[in-house]
Design a protein around this motif. Structure first.
Motif, PDB file in Angstrom:
ATOM      1  N   ASP A   1       0.867  -1.176   0.000  1.00 38.29           N
ATOM      2  CA  ASP A   1       0.000   0.000   0.000  1.00 38.29           C
ATOM      3  C   ASP A   1       0.903   1.225   0.000  1.00 38.29           C
ATOM      4  O   ASP A   1       2.126   1.103  -0.085  1.00 38.29           O
ATOM      5  N   ALA A   2       0.322   2.407   0.078  1.00 34.84           N
ATOM      6  CA  ALA A   2       1.113   3.630  -0.077  1.00 34.84           C
ATOM      7  C   ALA A   2       2.217   3.760   0.961  1.00 34.84           C
ATOM      8  O   ALA A   2       3.269   4.348   0.689  1.00 34.84           O
ATOM      9  N   GLU A   3       1.996   3.170   2.153  1.00 34.19           N
ATOM     10  CA  GLU A   3       2.955   3.350   3.251  1.00 34.19           C
ATOM     11  C   GLU A   3       3.669   2.071   3.670  1.00 34.19           C
ATOM     12  O   GLU A   3       4.557   2.125   4.518  1.00 34.19           O
ATOM     13  N   SER A   4       3.306   0.958   3.089  1.00 29.49           N
ATOM     14  CA  SER A   4       3.759  -0.321   3.640  1.00 29.49           C
ATOM     15  C   SER A   4       4.425  -1.212   2.603  1.00 29.49           C
ATOM     16  O   SER A   4       3.960  -1.311   1.461  1.00 29.49           O
ATOM     17  N   ARG A   5       5.503  -1.878   3.044  1.00 29.82           N
ATOM     18  CA  ARG A   5       6.204  -2.836   2.197  1.00 29.82           C
ATOM     19  C   ARG A   5       6.399  -4.146   2.961  1.00 29.82           C
ATOM     20  O   ARG A   5       6.529  -4.143   4.189  1.00 29.82           O
ATOM     21  N   LEU A   6       6.433  -5.243   2.223  1.00 34.32           N
ATOM     22  CA  LEU A   6       6.716  -6.557   2.794  1.00 34.32           C
ATOM     23  C   LEU A   6       8.076  -7.019   2.299  1.00 34.32           C
ATOM     24  O   LEU A   6       8.420  -6.843   1.127  1.00 34.32           O
ATOM     25  N   LEU A   7       8.820  -7.653   3.197  1.00 40.98           N
ATOM     26  CA  LEU A   7      10.128  -8.190   2.851  1.00 40.98           C
ATOM     27  C   LEU A   7      10.003  -9.664   2.497  1.00 40.98           C
ATOM     28  O   LEU A   7       9.480 -10.457   3.287  1.00 40.98           O
TER      29      LEU A   7
END
Length: 346
Positions: free
Chosen positions: A59-65
């Motif tokens: 999403d605009a603010e979130s990333r998954l590793l």
């Protein structure tokens, strides 16, 4: 409704995949608690190529590793398996790495995915995580299929991760994307209220304490990173997962209380809509994902789902009486399923 030919095709795939694959538990691990704890602490060594880290913008603010293991030259024609861990797990959980090792050996690209805040990734998102964030996995799928061009993508999830991938599959409904070839779930927590109630039994005290300790520690790290968003006090003593969800998870995501959150995010309401081939494994003696919750959800009425329910297995345990490659039974069934479905759908 599924067409008759599709139902027969899926049934044939499932019969082929599960033939002679009955689970036979280790003789010393017929007790569900012994099985569950043994799976967590069994010493294991893995052989996997070096990882390549990748961040997925969900999403605009979130990333998954994701910890990625690519086949040579990152071949676009090779299948992809994305593995999602359970509550308070990470991409380094033994069962995640175990599935990854077996899938890579079978020719799959493998992504060991961390849920939001897991695996030391608290700084990658301002939010907490919860059991309803299936949109995160749709975003990962879309990037792999649209940006990378992979056309044979599978997802596998354990426990909380199993609920998430089941929910994702159900949300796609009667027309799942062509590149989504299959989904696997092991001991998926599809009825969160039933799981929270089961955790409150006296014999489940150890698990309850483990989860609450981990959740509170993670919340404390988030509060230090985002003090404007998270209070570090004002809570009473939180002793159960339900109390944590009442006090923290539900308000953070706009739910009235834990029960409203559980009803909104559990995949139990969506299993009837799954149309992509799916393998669902759960043990009838799971200590805190009650077998009765699957019966209430009428899993067996959906011909797209192969429902495998050994009498023994504990929670995400399934340690077999056989040594060597078959020791960790559920990990093999995931890879067998994905490999056979892939071949059958070419």
């Amino acid at each position: 409704m599924l067409g008759e030919s599709h139902s027969l095709h899926v049934k044939w795939i499932f019969e082929m995949v599960t033939a002679n694959k009955t689970f036979e538990p280790h003789a010393l691990l017929r007790n569900p608690h012994a099985m569950t704890l043994a799976a967590a602490f069994w010493p294991r060594r893995f052989r996997l190529p070096q990882t390549e880290d990748r961040l997925f913008q969900v999403d605009a603010e979130s990333r998954l590793l994701a910890r990625c293991h690519w086949q040579p030259e990152k071949r676009p024609d090779a299948p992809v398996l994305v593995i999602v861990h359970g509550l308070e797990g990470s991409s380094d959980s033994n069962y995640v790495v175990g599935v990854a090792e077996k899938a890579f050996a079978a020719g799959f690209h493998v992504l060991r995915l961390n849920q939001r805040n897991c695996g030391g990734t608290e700084a990658l998102t301002p939010t907490l995580y919860n059991s309803g964030m299936s949109e995160d996995y749709r975003a990962v799928f879309e990037e792999l299929s649209d940006a990378d061009g992979f056309q044979q993508i599978f997802f596998a999830g354990y426990s909380m991760g199993g609920n998430l991938v089941t929910k994702m599959a159900g949300e796609y409904g009667p027309a799942p994307p062509g590149a989504l070839k299959g989904v696997c779930a092991v001991c998926p927590a599809i009825d969160l209220a039933a799981c929270a109630d089961a955790l409150e039994r006296r014999d489940n005290f150890f698990y309850q304490r483990h989860f609450v300790t981990g959740l509170m520690a993670r919340y404390g790290r988030k509060a230090k990173l985002f003090p404007e968003r998270y209070s570090q006090n004002g809570f009473g003593r939180i002793r159960t997962v339900r109390e944590f969800d009442d006090e923290i998870t539900a308000p953070q995501f706009g739910y009235r209380d834990a029960q409203a959150y559980y009803e909104a995010v559990g995949a139990k309401k969506l299993v009837s809509l799954v149309r992509v081939p799916m393998l669902m494994i759960t043990a009838q003696d799971d200590p805190f994902v009650p077998y009765s919750s699957f019966l209430r959800a009428k899993i067996t009425e959906n011909p797209a789902i192969r429902f495998v329910t050994p009498q023994h297995g504990g929670h995400c345990g399934f340690i077999s009486k056989y040594g060597g490659a078959e020791r960790f039974w559920a990990e093999h069934r995931i890879v067998d399923f994905c490999d056979e479905v892939r071949g059958a759908r070419h």
